[in-house]
Design an enzyme around this catalytic site. Sequence first.
Site, short mmCIF file in Angstrom:
data_model
loop_
_atom_site.label_atom_id
_atom_site.label_comp_id
_atom_site.label_asym_id
_atom_site.label_seq_id
_atom_site.Cartn_x
_atom_site.Cartn_y
_atom_site.Cartn_z
N HIS A 35 -12.05 130.65 -76.89
CA HIS A 35 -10.96 129.92 -76.25
C HIS A 35 -11.59 129.08 -75.16
O HIS A 35 -12.54 129.50 -74.49
CB HIS A 35 -9.91 130.88 -75.67
CG HIS A 35 -8.98 131.43 -76.73
ND1 HIS A 35 -8.37 132.66 -76.63
CD2 HIS A 35 -8.59 130.90 -77.92
CE1 HIS A 35 -7.63 132.86 -77.71
NE2 HIS A 35 -7.74 131.82 -78.51
N ASP B 173 -11.22 128.12 -72.15
CA ASP B 173 -11.51 128.50 -70.77
C ASP B 173 -12.70 129.45 -70.66
O ASP B 173 -13.08 129.83 -69.56
CB ASP B 173 -10.27 129.11 -70.11
CG ASP B 173 -9.64 130.24 -70.92
OD1 ASP B 173 -9.74 130.21 -72.16
OD2 ASP B 173 -9.04 131.15 -70.32
#
Lengths: 276, 276
Positions: free
Chosen positions: B31, B33
């Site tokens: 993901h 982030d």
Amino acid sequence: MLDCSEGAQKQLRRMRLPMMKIDHIFISHLHGDHYLGLAGLLFSYHLIGRTKPLNIFAPEGLQEIIELQFRVSDHKPAYPLHFHIVREGGQQVYEDKNITVETIAMEHRIPTYGYLFREKQALRNIRKDAIEHYNIPIEHISKIKSGKDLVRDNGEIIPNHKLTKDPPAPRSYAFCSDTGYTEQYLGQIKNVDLLYHEATFLHDKVDIARQKTHCTGIDAATIAKKACAGQLLIGHYSARYDDMKLFEKEAKRVFPDTILAQEGLCVEIGNKENRE
Amino acid sequence: MLDCSEGAQKQLRRMRLPMMKIDHIFISHLHGDHYLGLAGLLFSYHLIGRTKPLNIFAPEGLQEIIELQFRVSDHKPAYPLHFHIVREGGQQVYEDKNITVETIAMEHRIPTYGYLFREKQALRNIRKDAIEHYNIPIEHISKIKSGKDLVRDNGEIIPNHKLTKDPPAPRSYAFCSDTGYTEQYLGQIKNVDLLYHEATFLHDKVDIARQKTHCTGIDAATIAKKACAGQLLIGHYSARYDDMKLFEKEAKRVFPDTILAQEGLCVEIGNKENRE
């Protein structure tokens, strides 16, 4: 938005620029410092529930990267994400009622494109006093704005120049990054109001600039001068430099109306005629 | 380095952490982030002429992304870049003379792994006074450090406990991000000295946490308690929260020795025995 380097989202927030207003992103080329902030921005749009379409203009390869990044994260963008692959310069890639955008072929190690933004010619400005003085019927207004004379039912003709003023000349902006010194796009950007041009090195490093297909401050100013640009905005300084004023100094020797790009700077594009 | 989100390079500079000391990067999952700062860091290593190898541990997909990004930029990393693809938990992925690293299977929407760092048991500490008192010949030192008794040429035996002190107990650190609530790795992280555990939501949003395979402050603290962790460090708070103290408050109800992760925080890992 022109290019989108790492941290672009944070910078947008810091500058209080509403990221939801961005509908078109133009990427010059796929070196990291020009696109690595894009994936984060696109994921954020997804997470905050963007639904309106986003258009990305970029050389081949970016679509593959972004689609792969969405795929491994097991997300599909919740909004229509349209890629427009740029393959040549001088190509109109965008048009709306106000502007057109065309690509400019840069000279760089990998396929690289600048973008030329041109305002369309606005309609003529109708003179308020003329509306009253000639008692212009409302249904004639749009014809007069487009340059027609007023022809009354009785055959009387009032020439357009008595009814309207010239609209502001349309403005233009050319974004040229990154590129070695080349005059190949001089014709295309001729008379541009604002020219952004990269200036990675000072001119004492012109050999390194040539070798790395980048420009010097002098190079950028020479392009601005030969293109009869209104103003020159330089940027993309190499990290080796601390004192950007040296770029300004050397560029101004060739092209006095030079501005140094810096974080957060806003430049109003004035059209050349009004500025002169 | 554990995970590498957008802006990691800038953050390293701000914290004055020498980026050239990083030789191993452990990515939990793909993901954005958790990995979007990696490409920029890898390009920078290339540009500043890194030559020593870099090892990246990550689930499948990251290698493809990074290699594609290098390919479109027409660069090959100037340094050996080794990808180690993580496919299961409980797998030892790294070992040197001081530590081992093993993967921890998280429970998340996409393949996600925590990492468990264990110091190896150090050799026994030889007592300075014993060296003099027993006049220990230098060639016996390393045997004594490894726990052997001193056996003199005349057959005299000095037992090890008279010559050495216990070394510090080896320390351990578990990094658990991102995950829904699961007890599947409790056994693996049992007695860990410092447990980093995600806490994305406050417990009044436990339903959302379950649905999004994330944890609450209470969840993280429950894991820490059941694992008999020495200390708990929580982080990964959802952007919806302003007051992180609420996380601390709810976690401390279950596990008092809880620390809030925040930018720039340094936590010294003390081993549990010494702390108690």
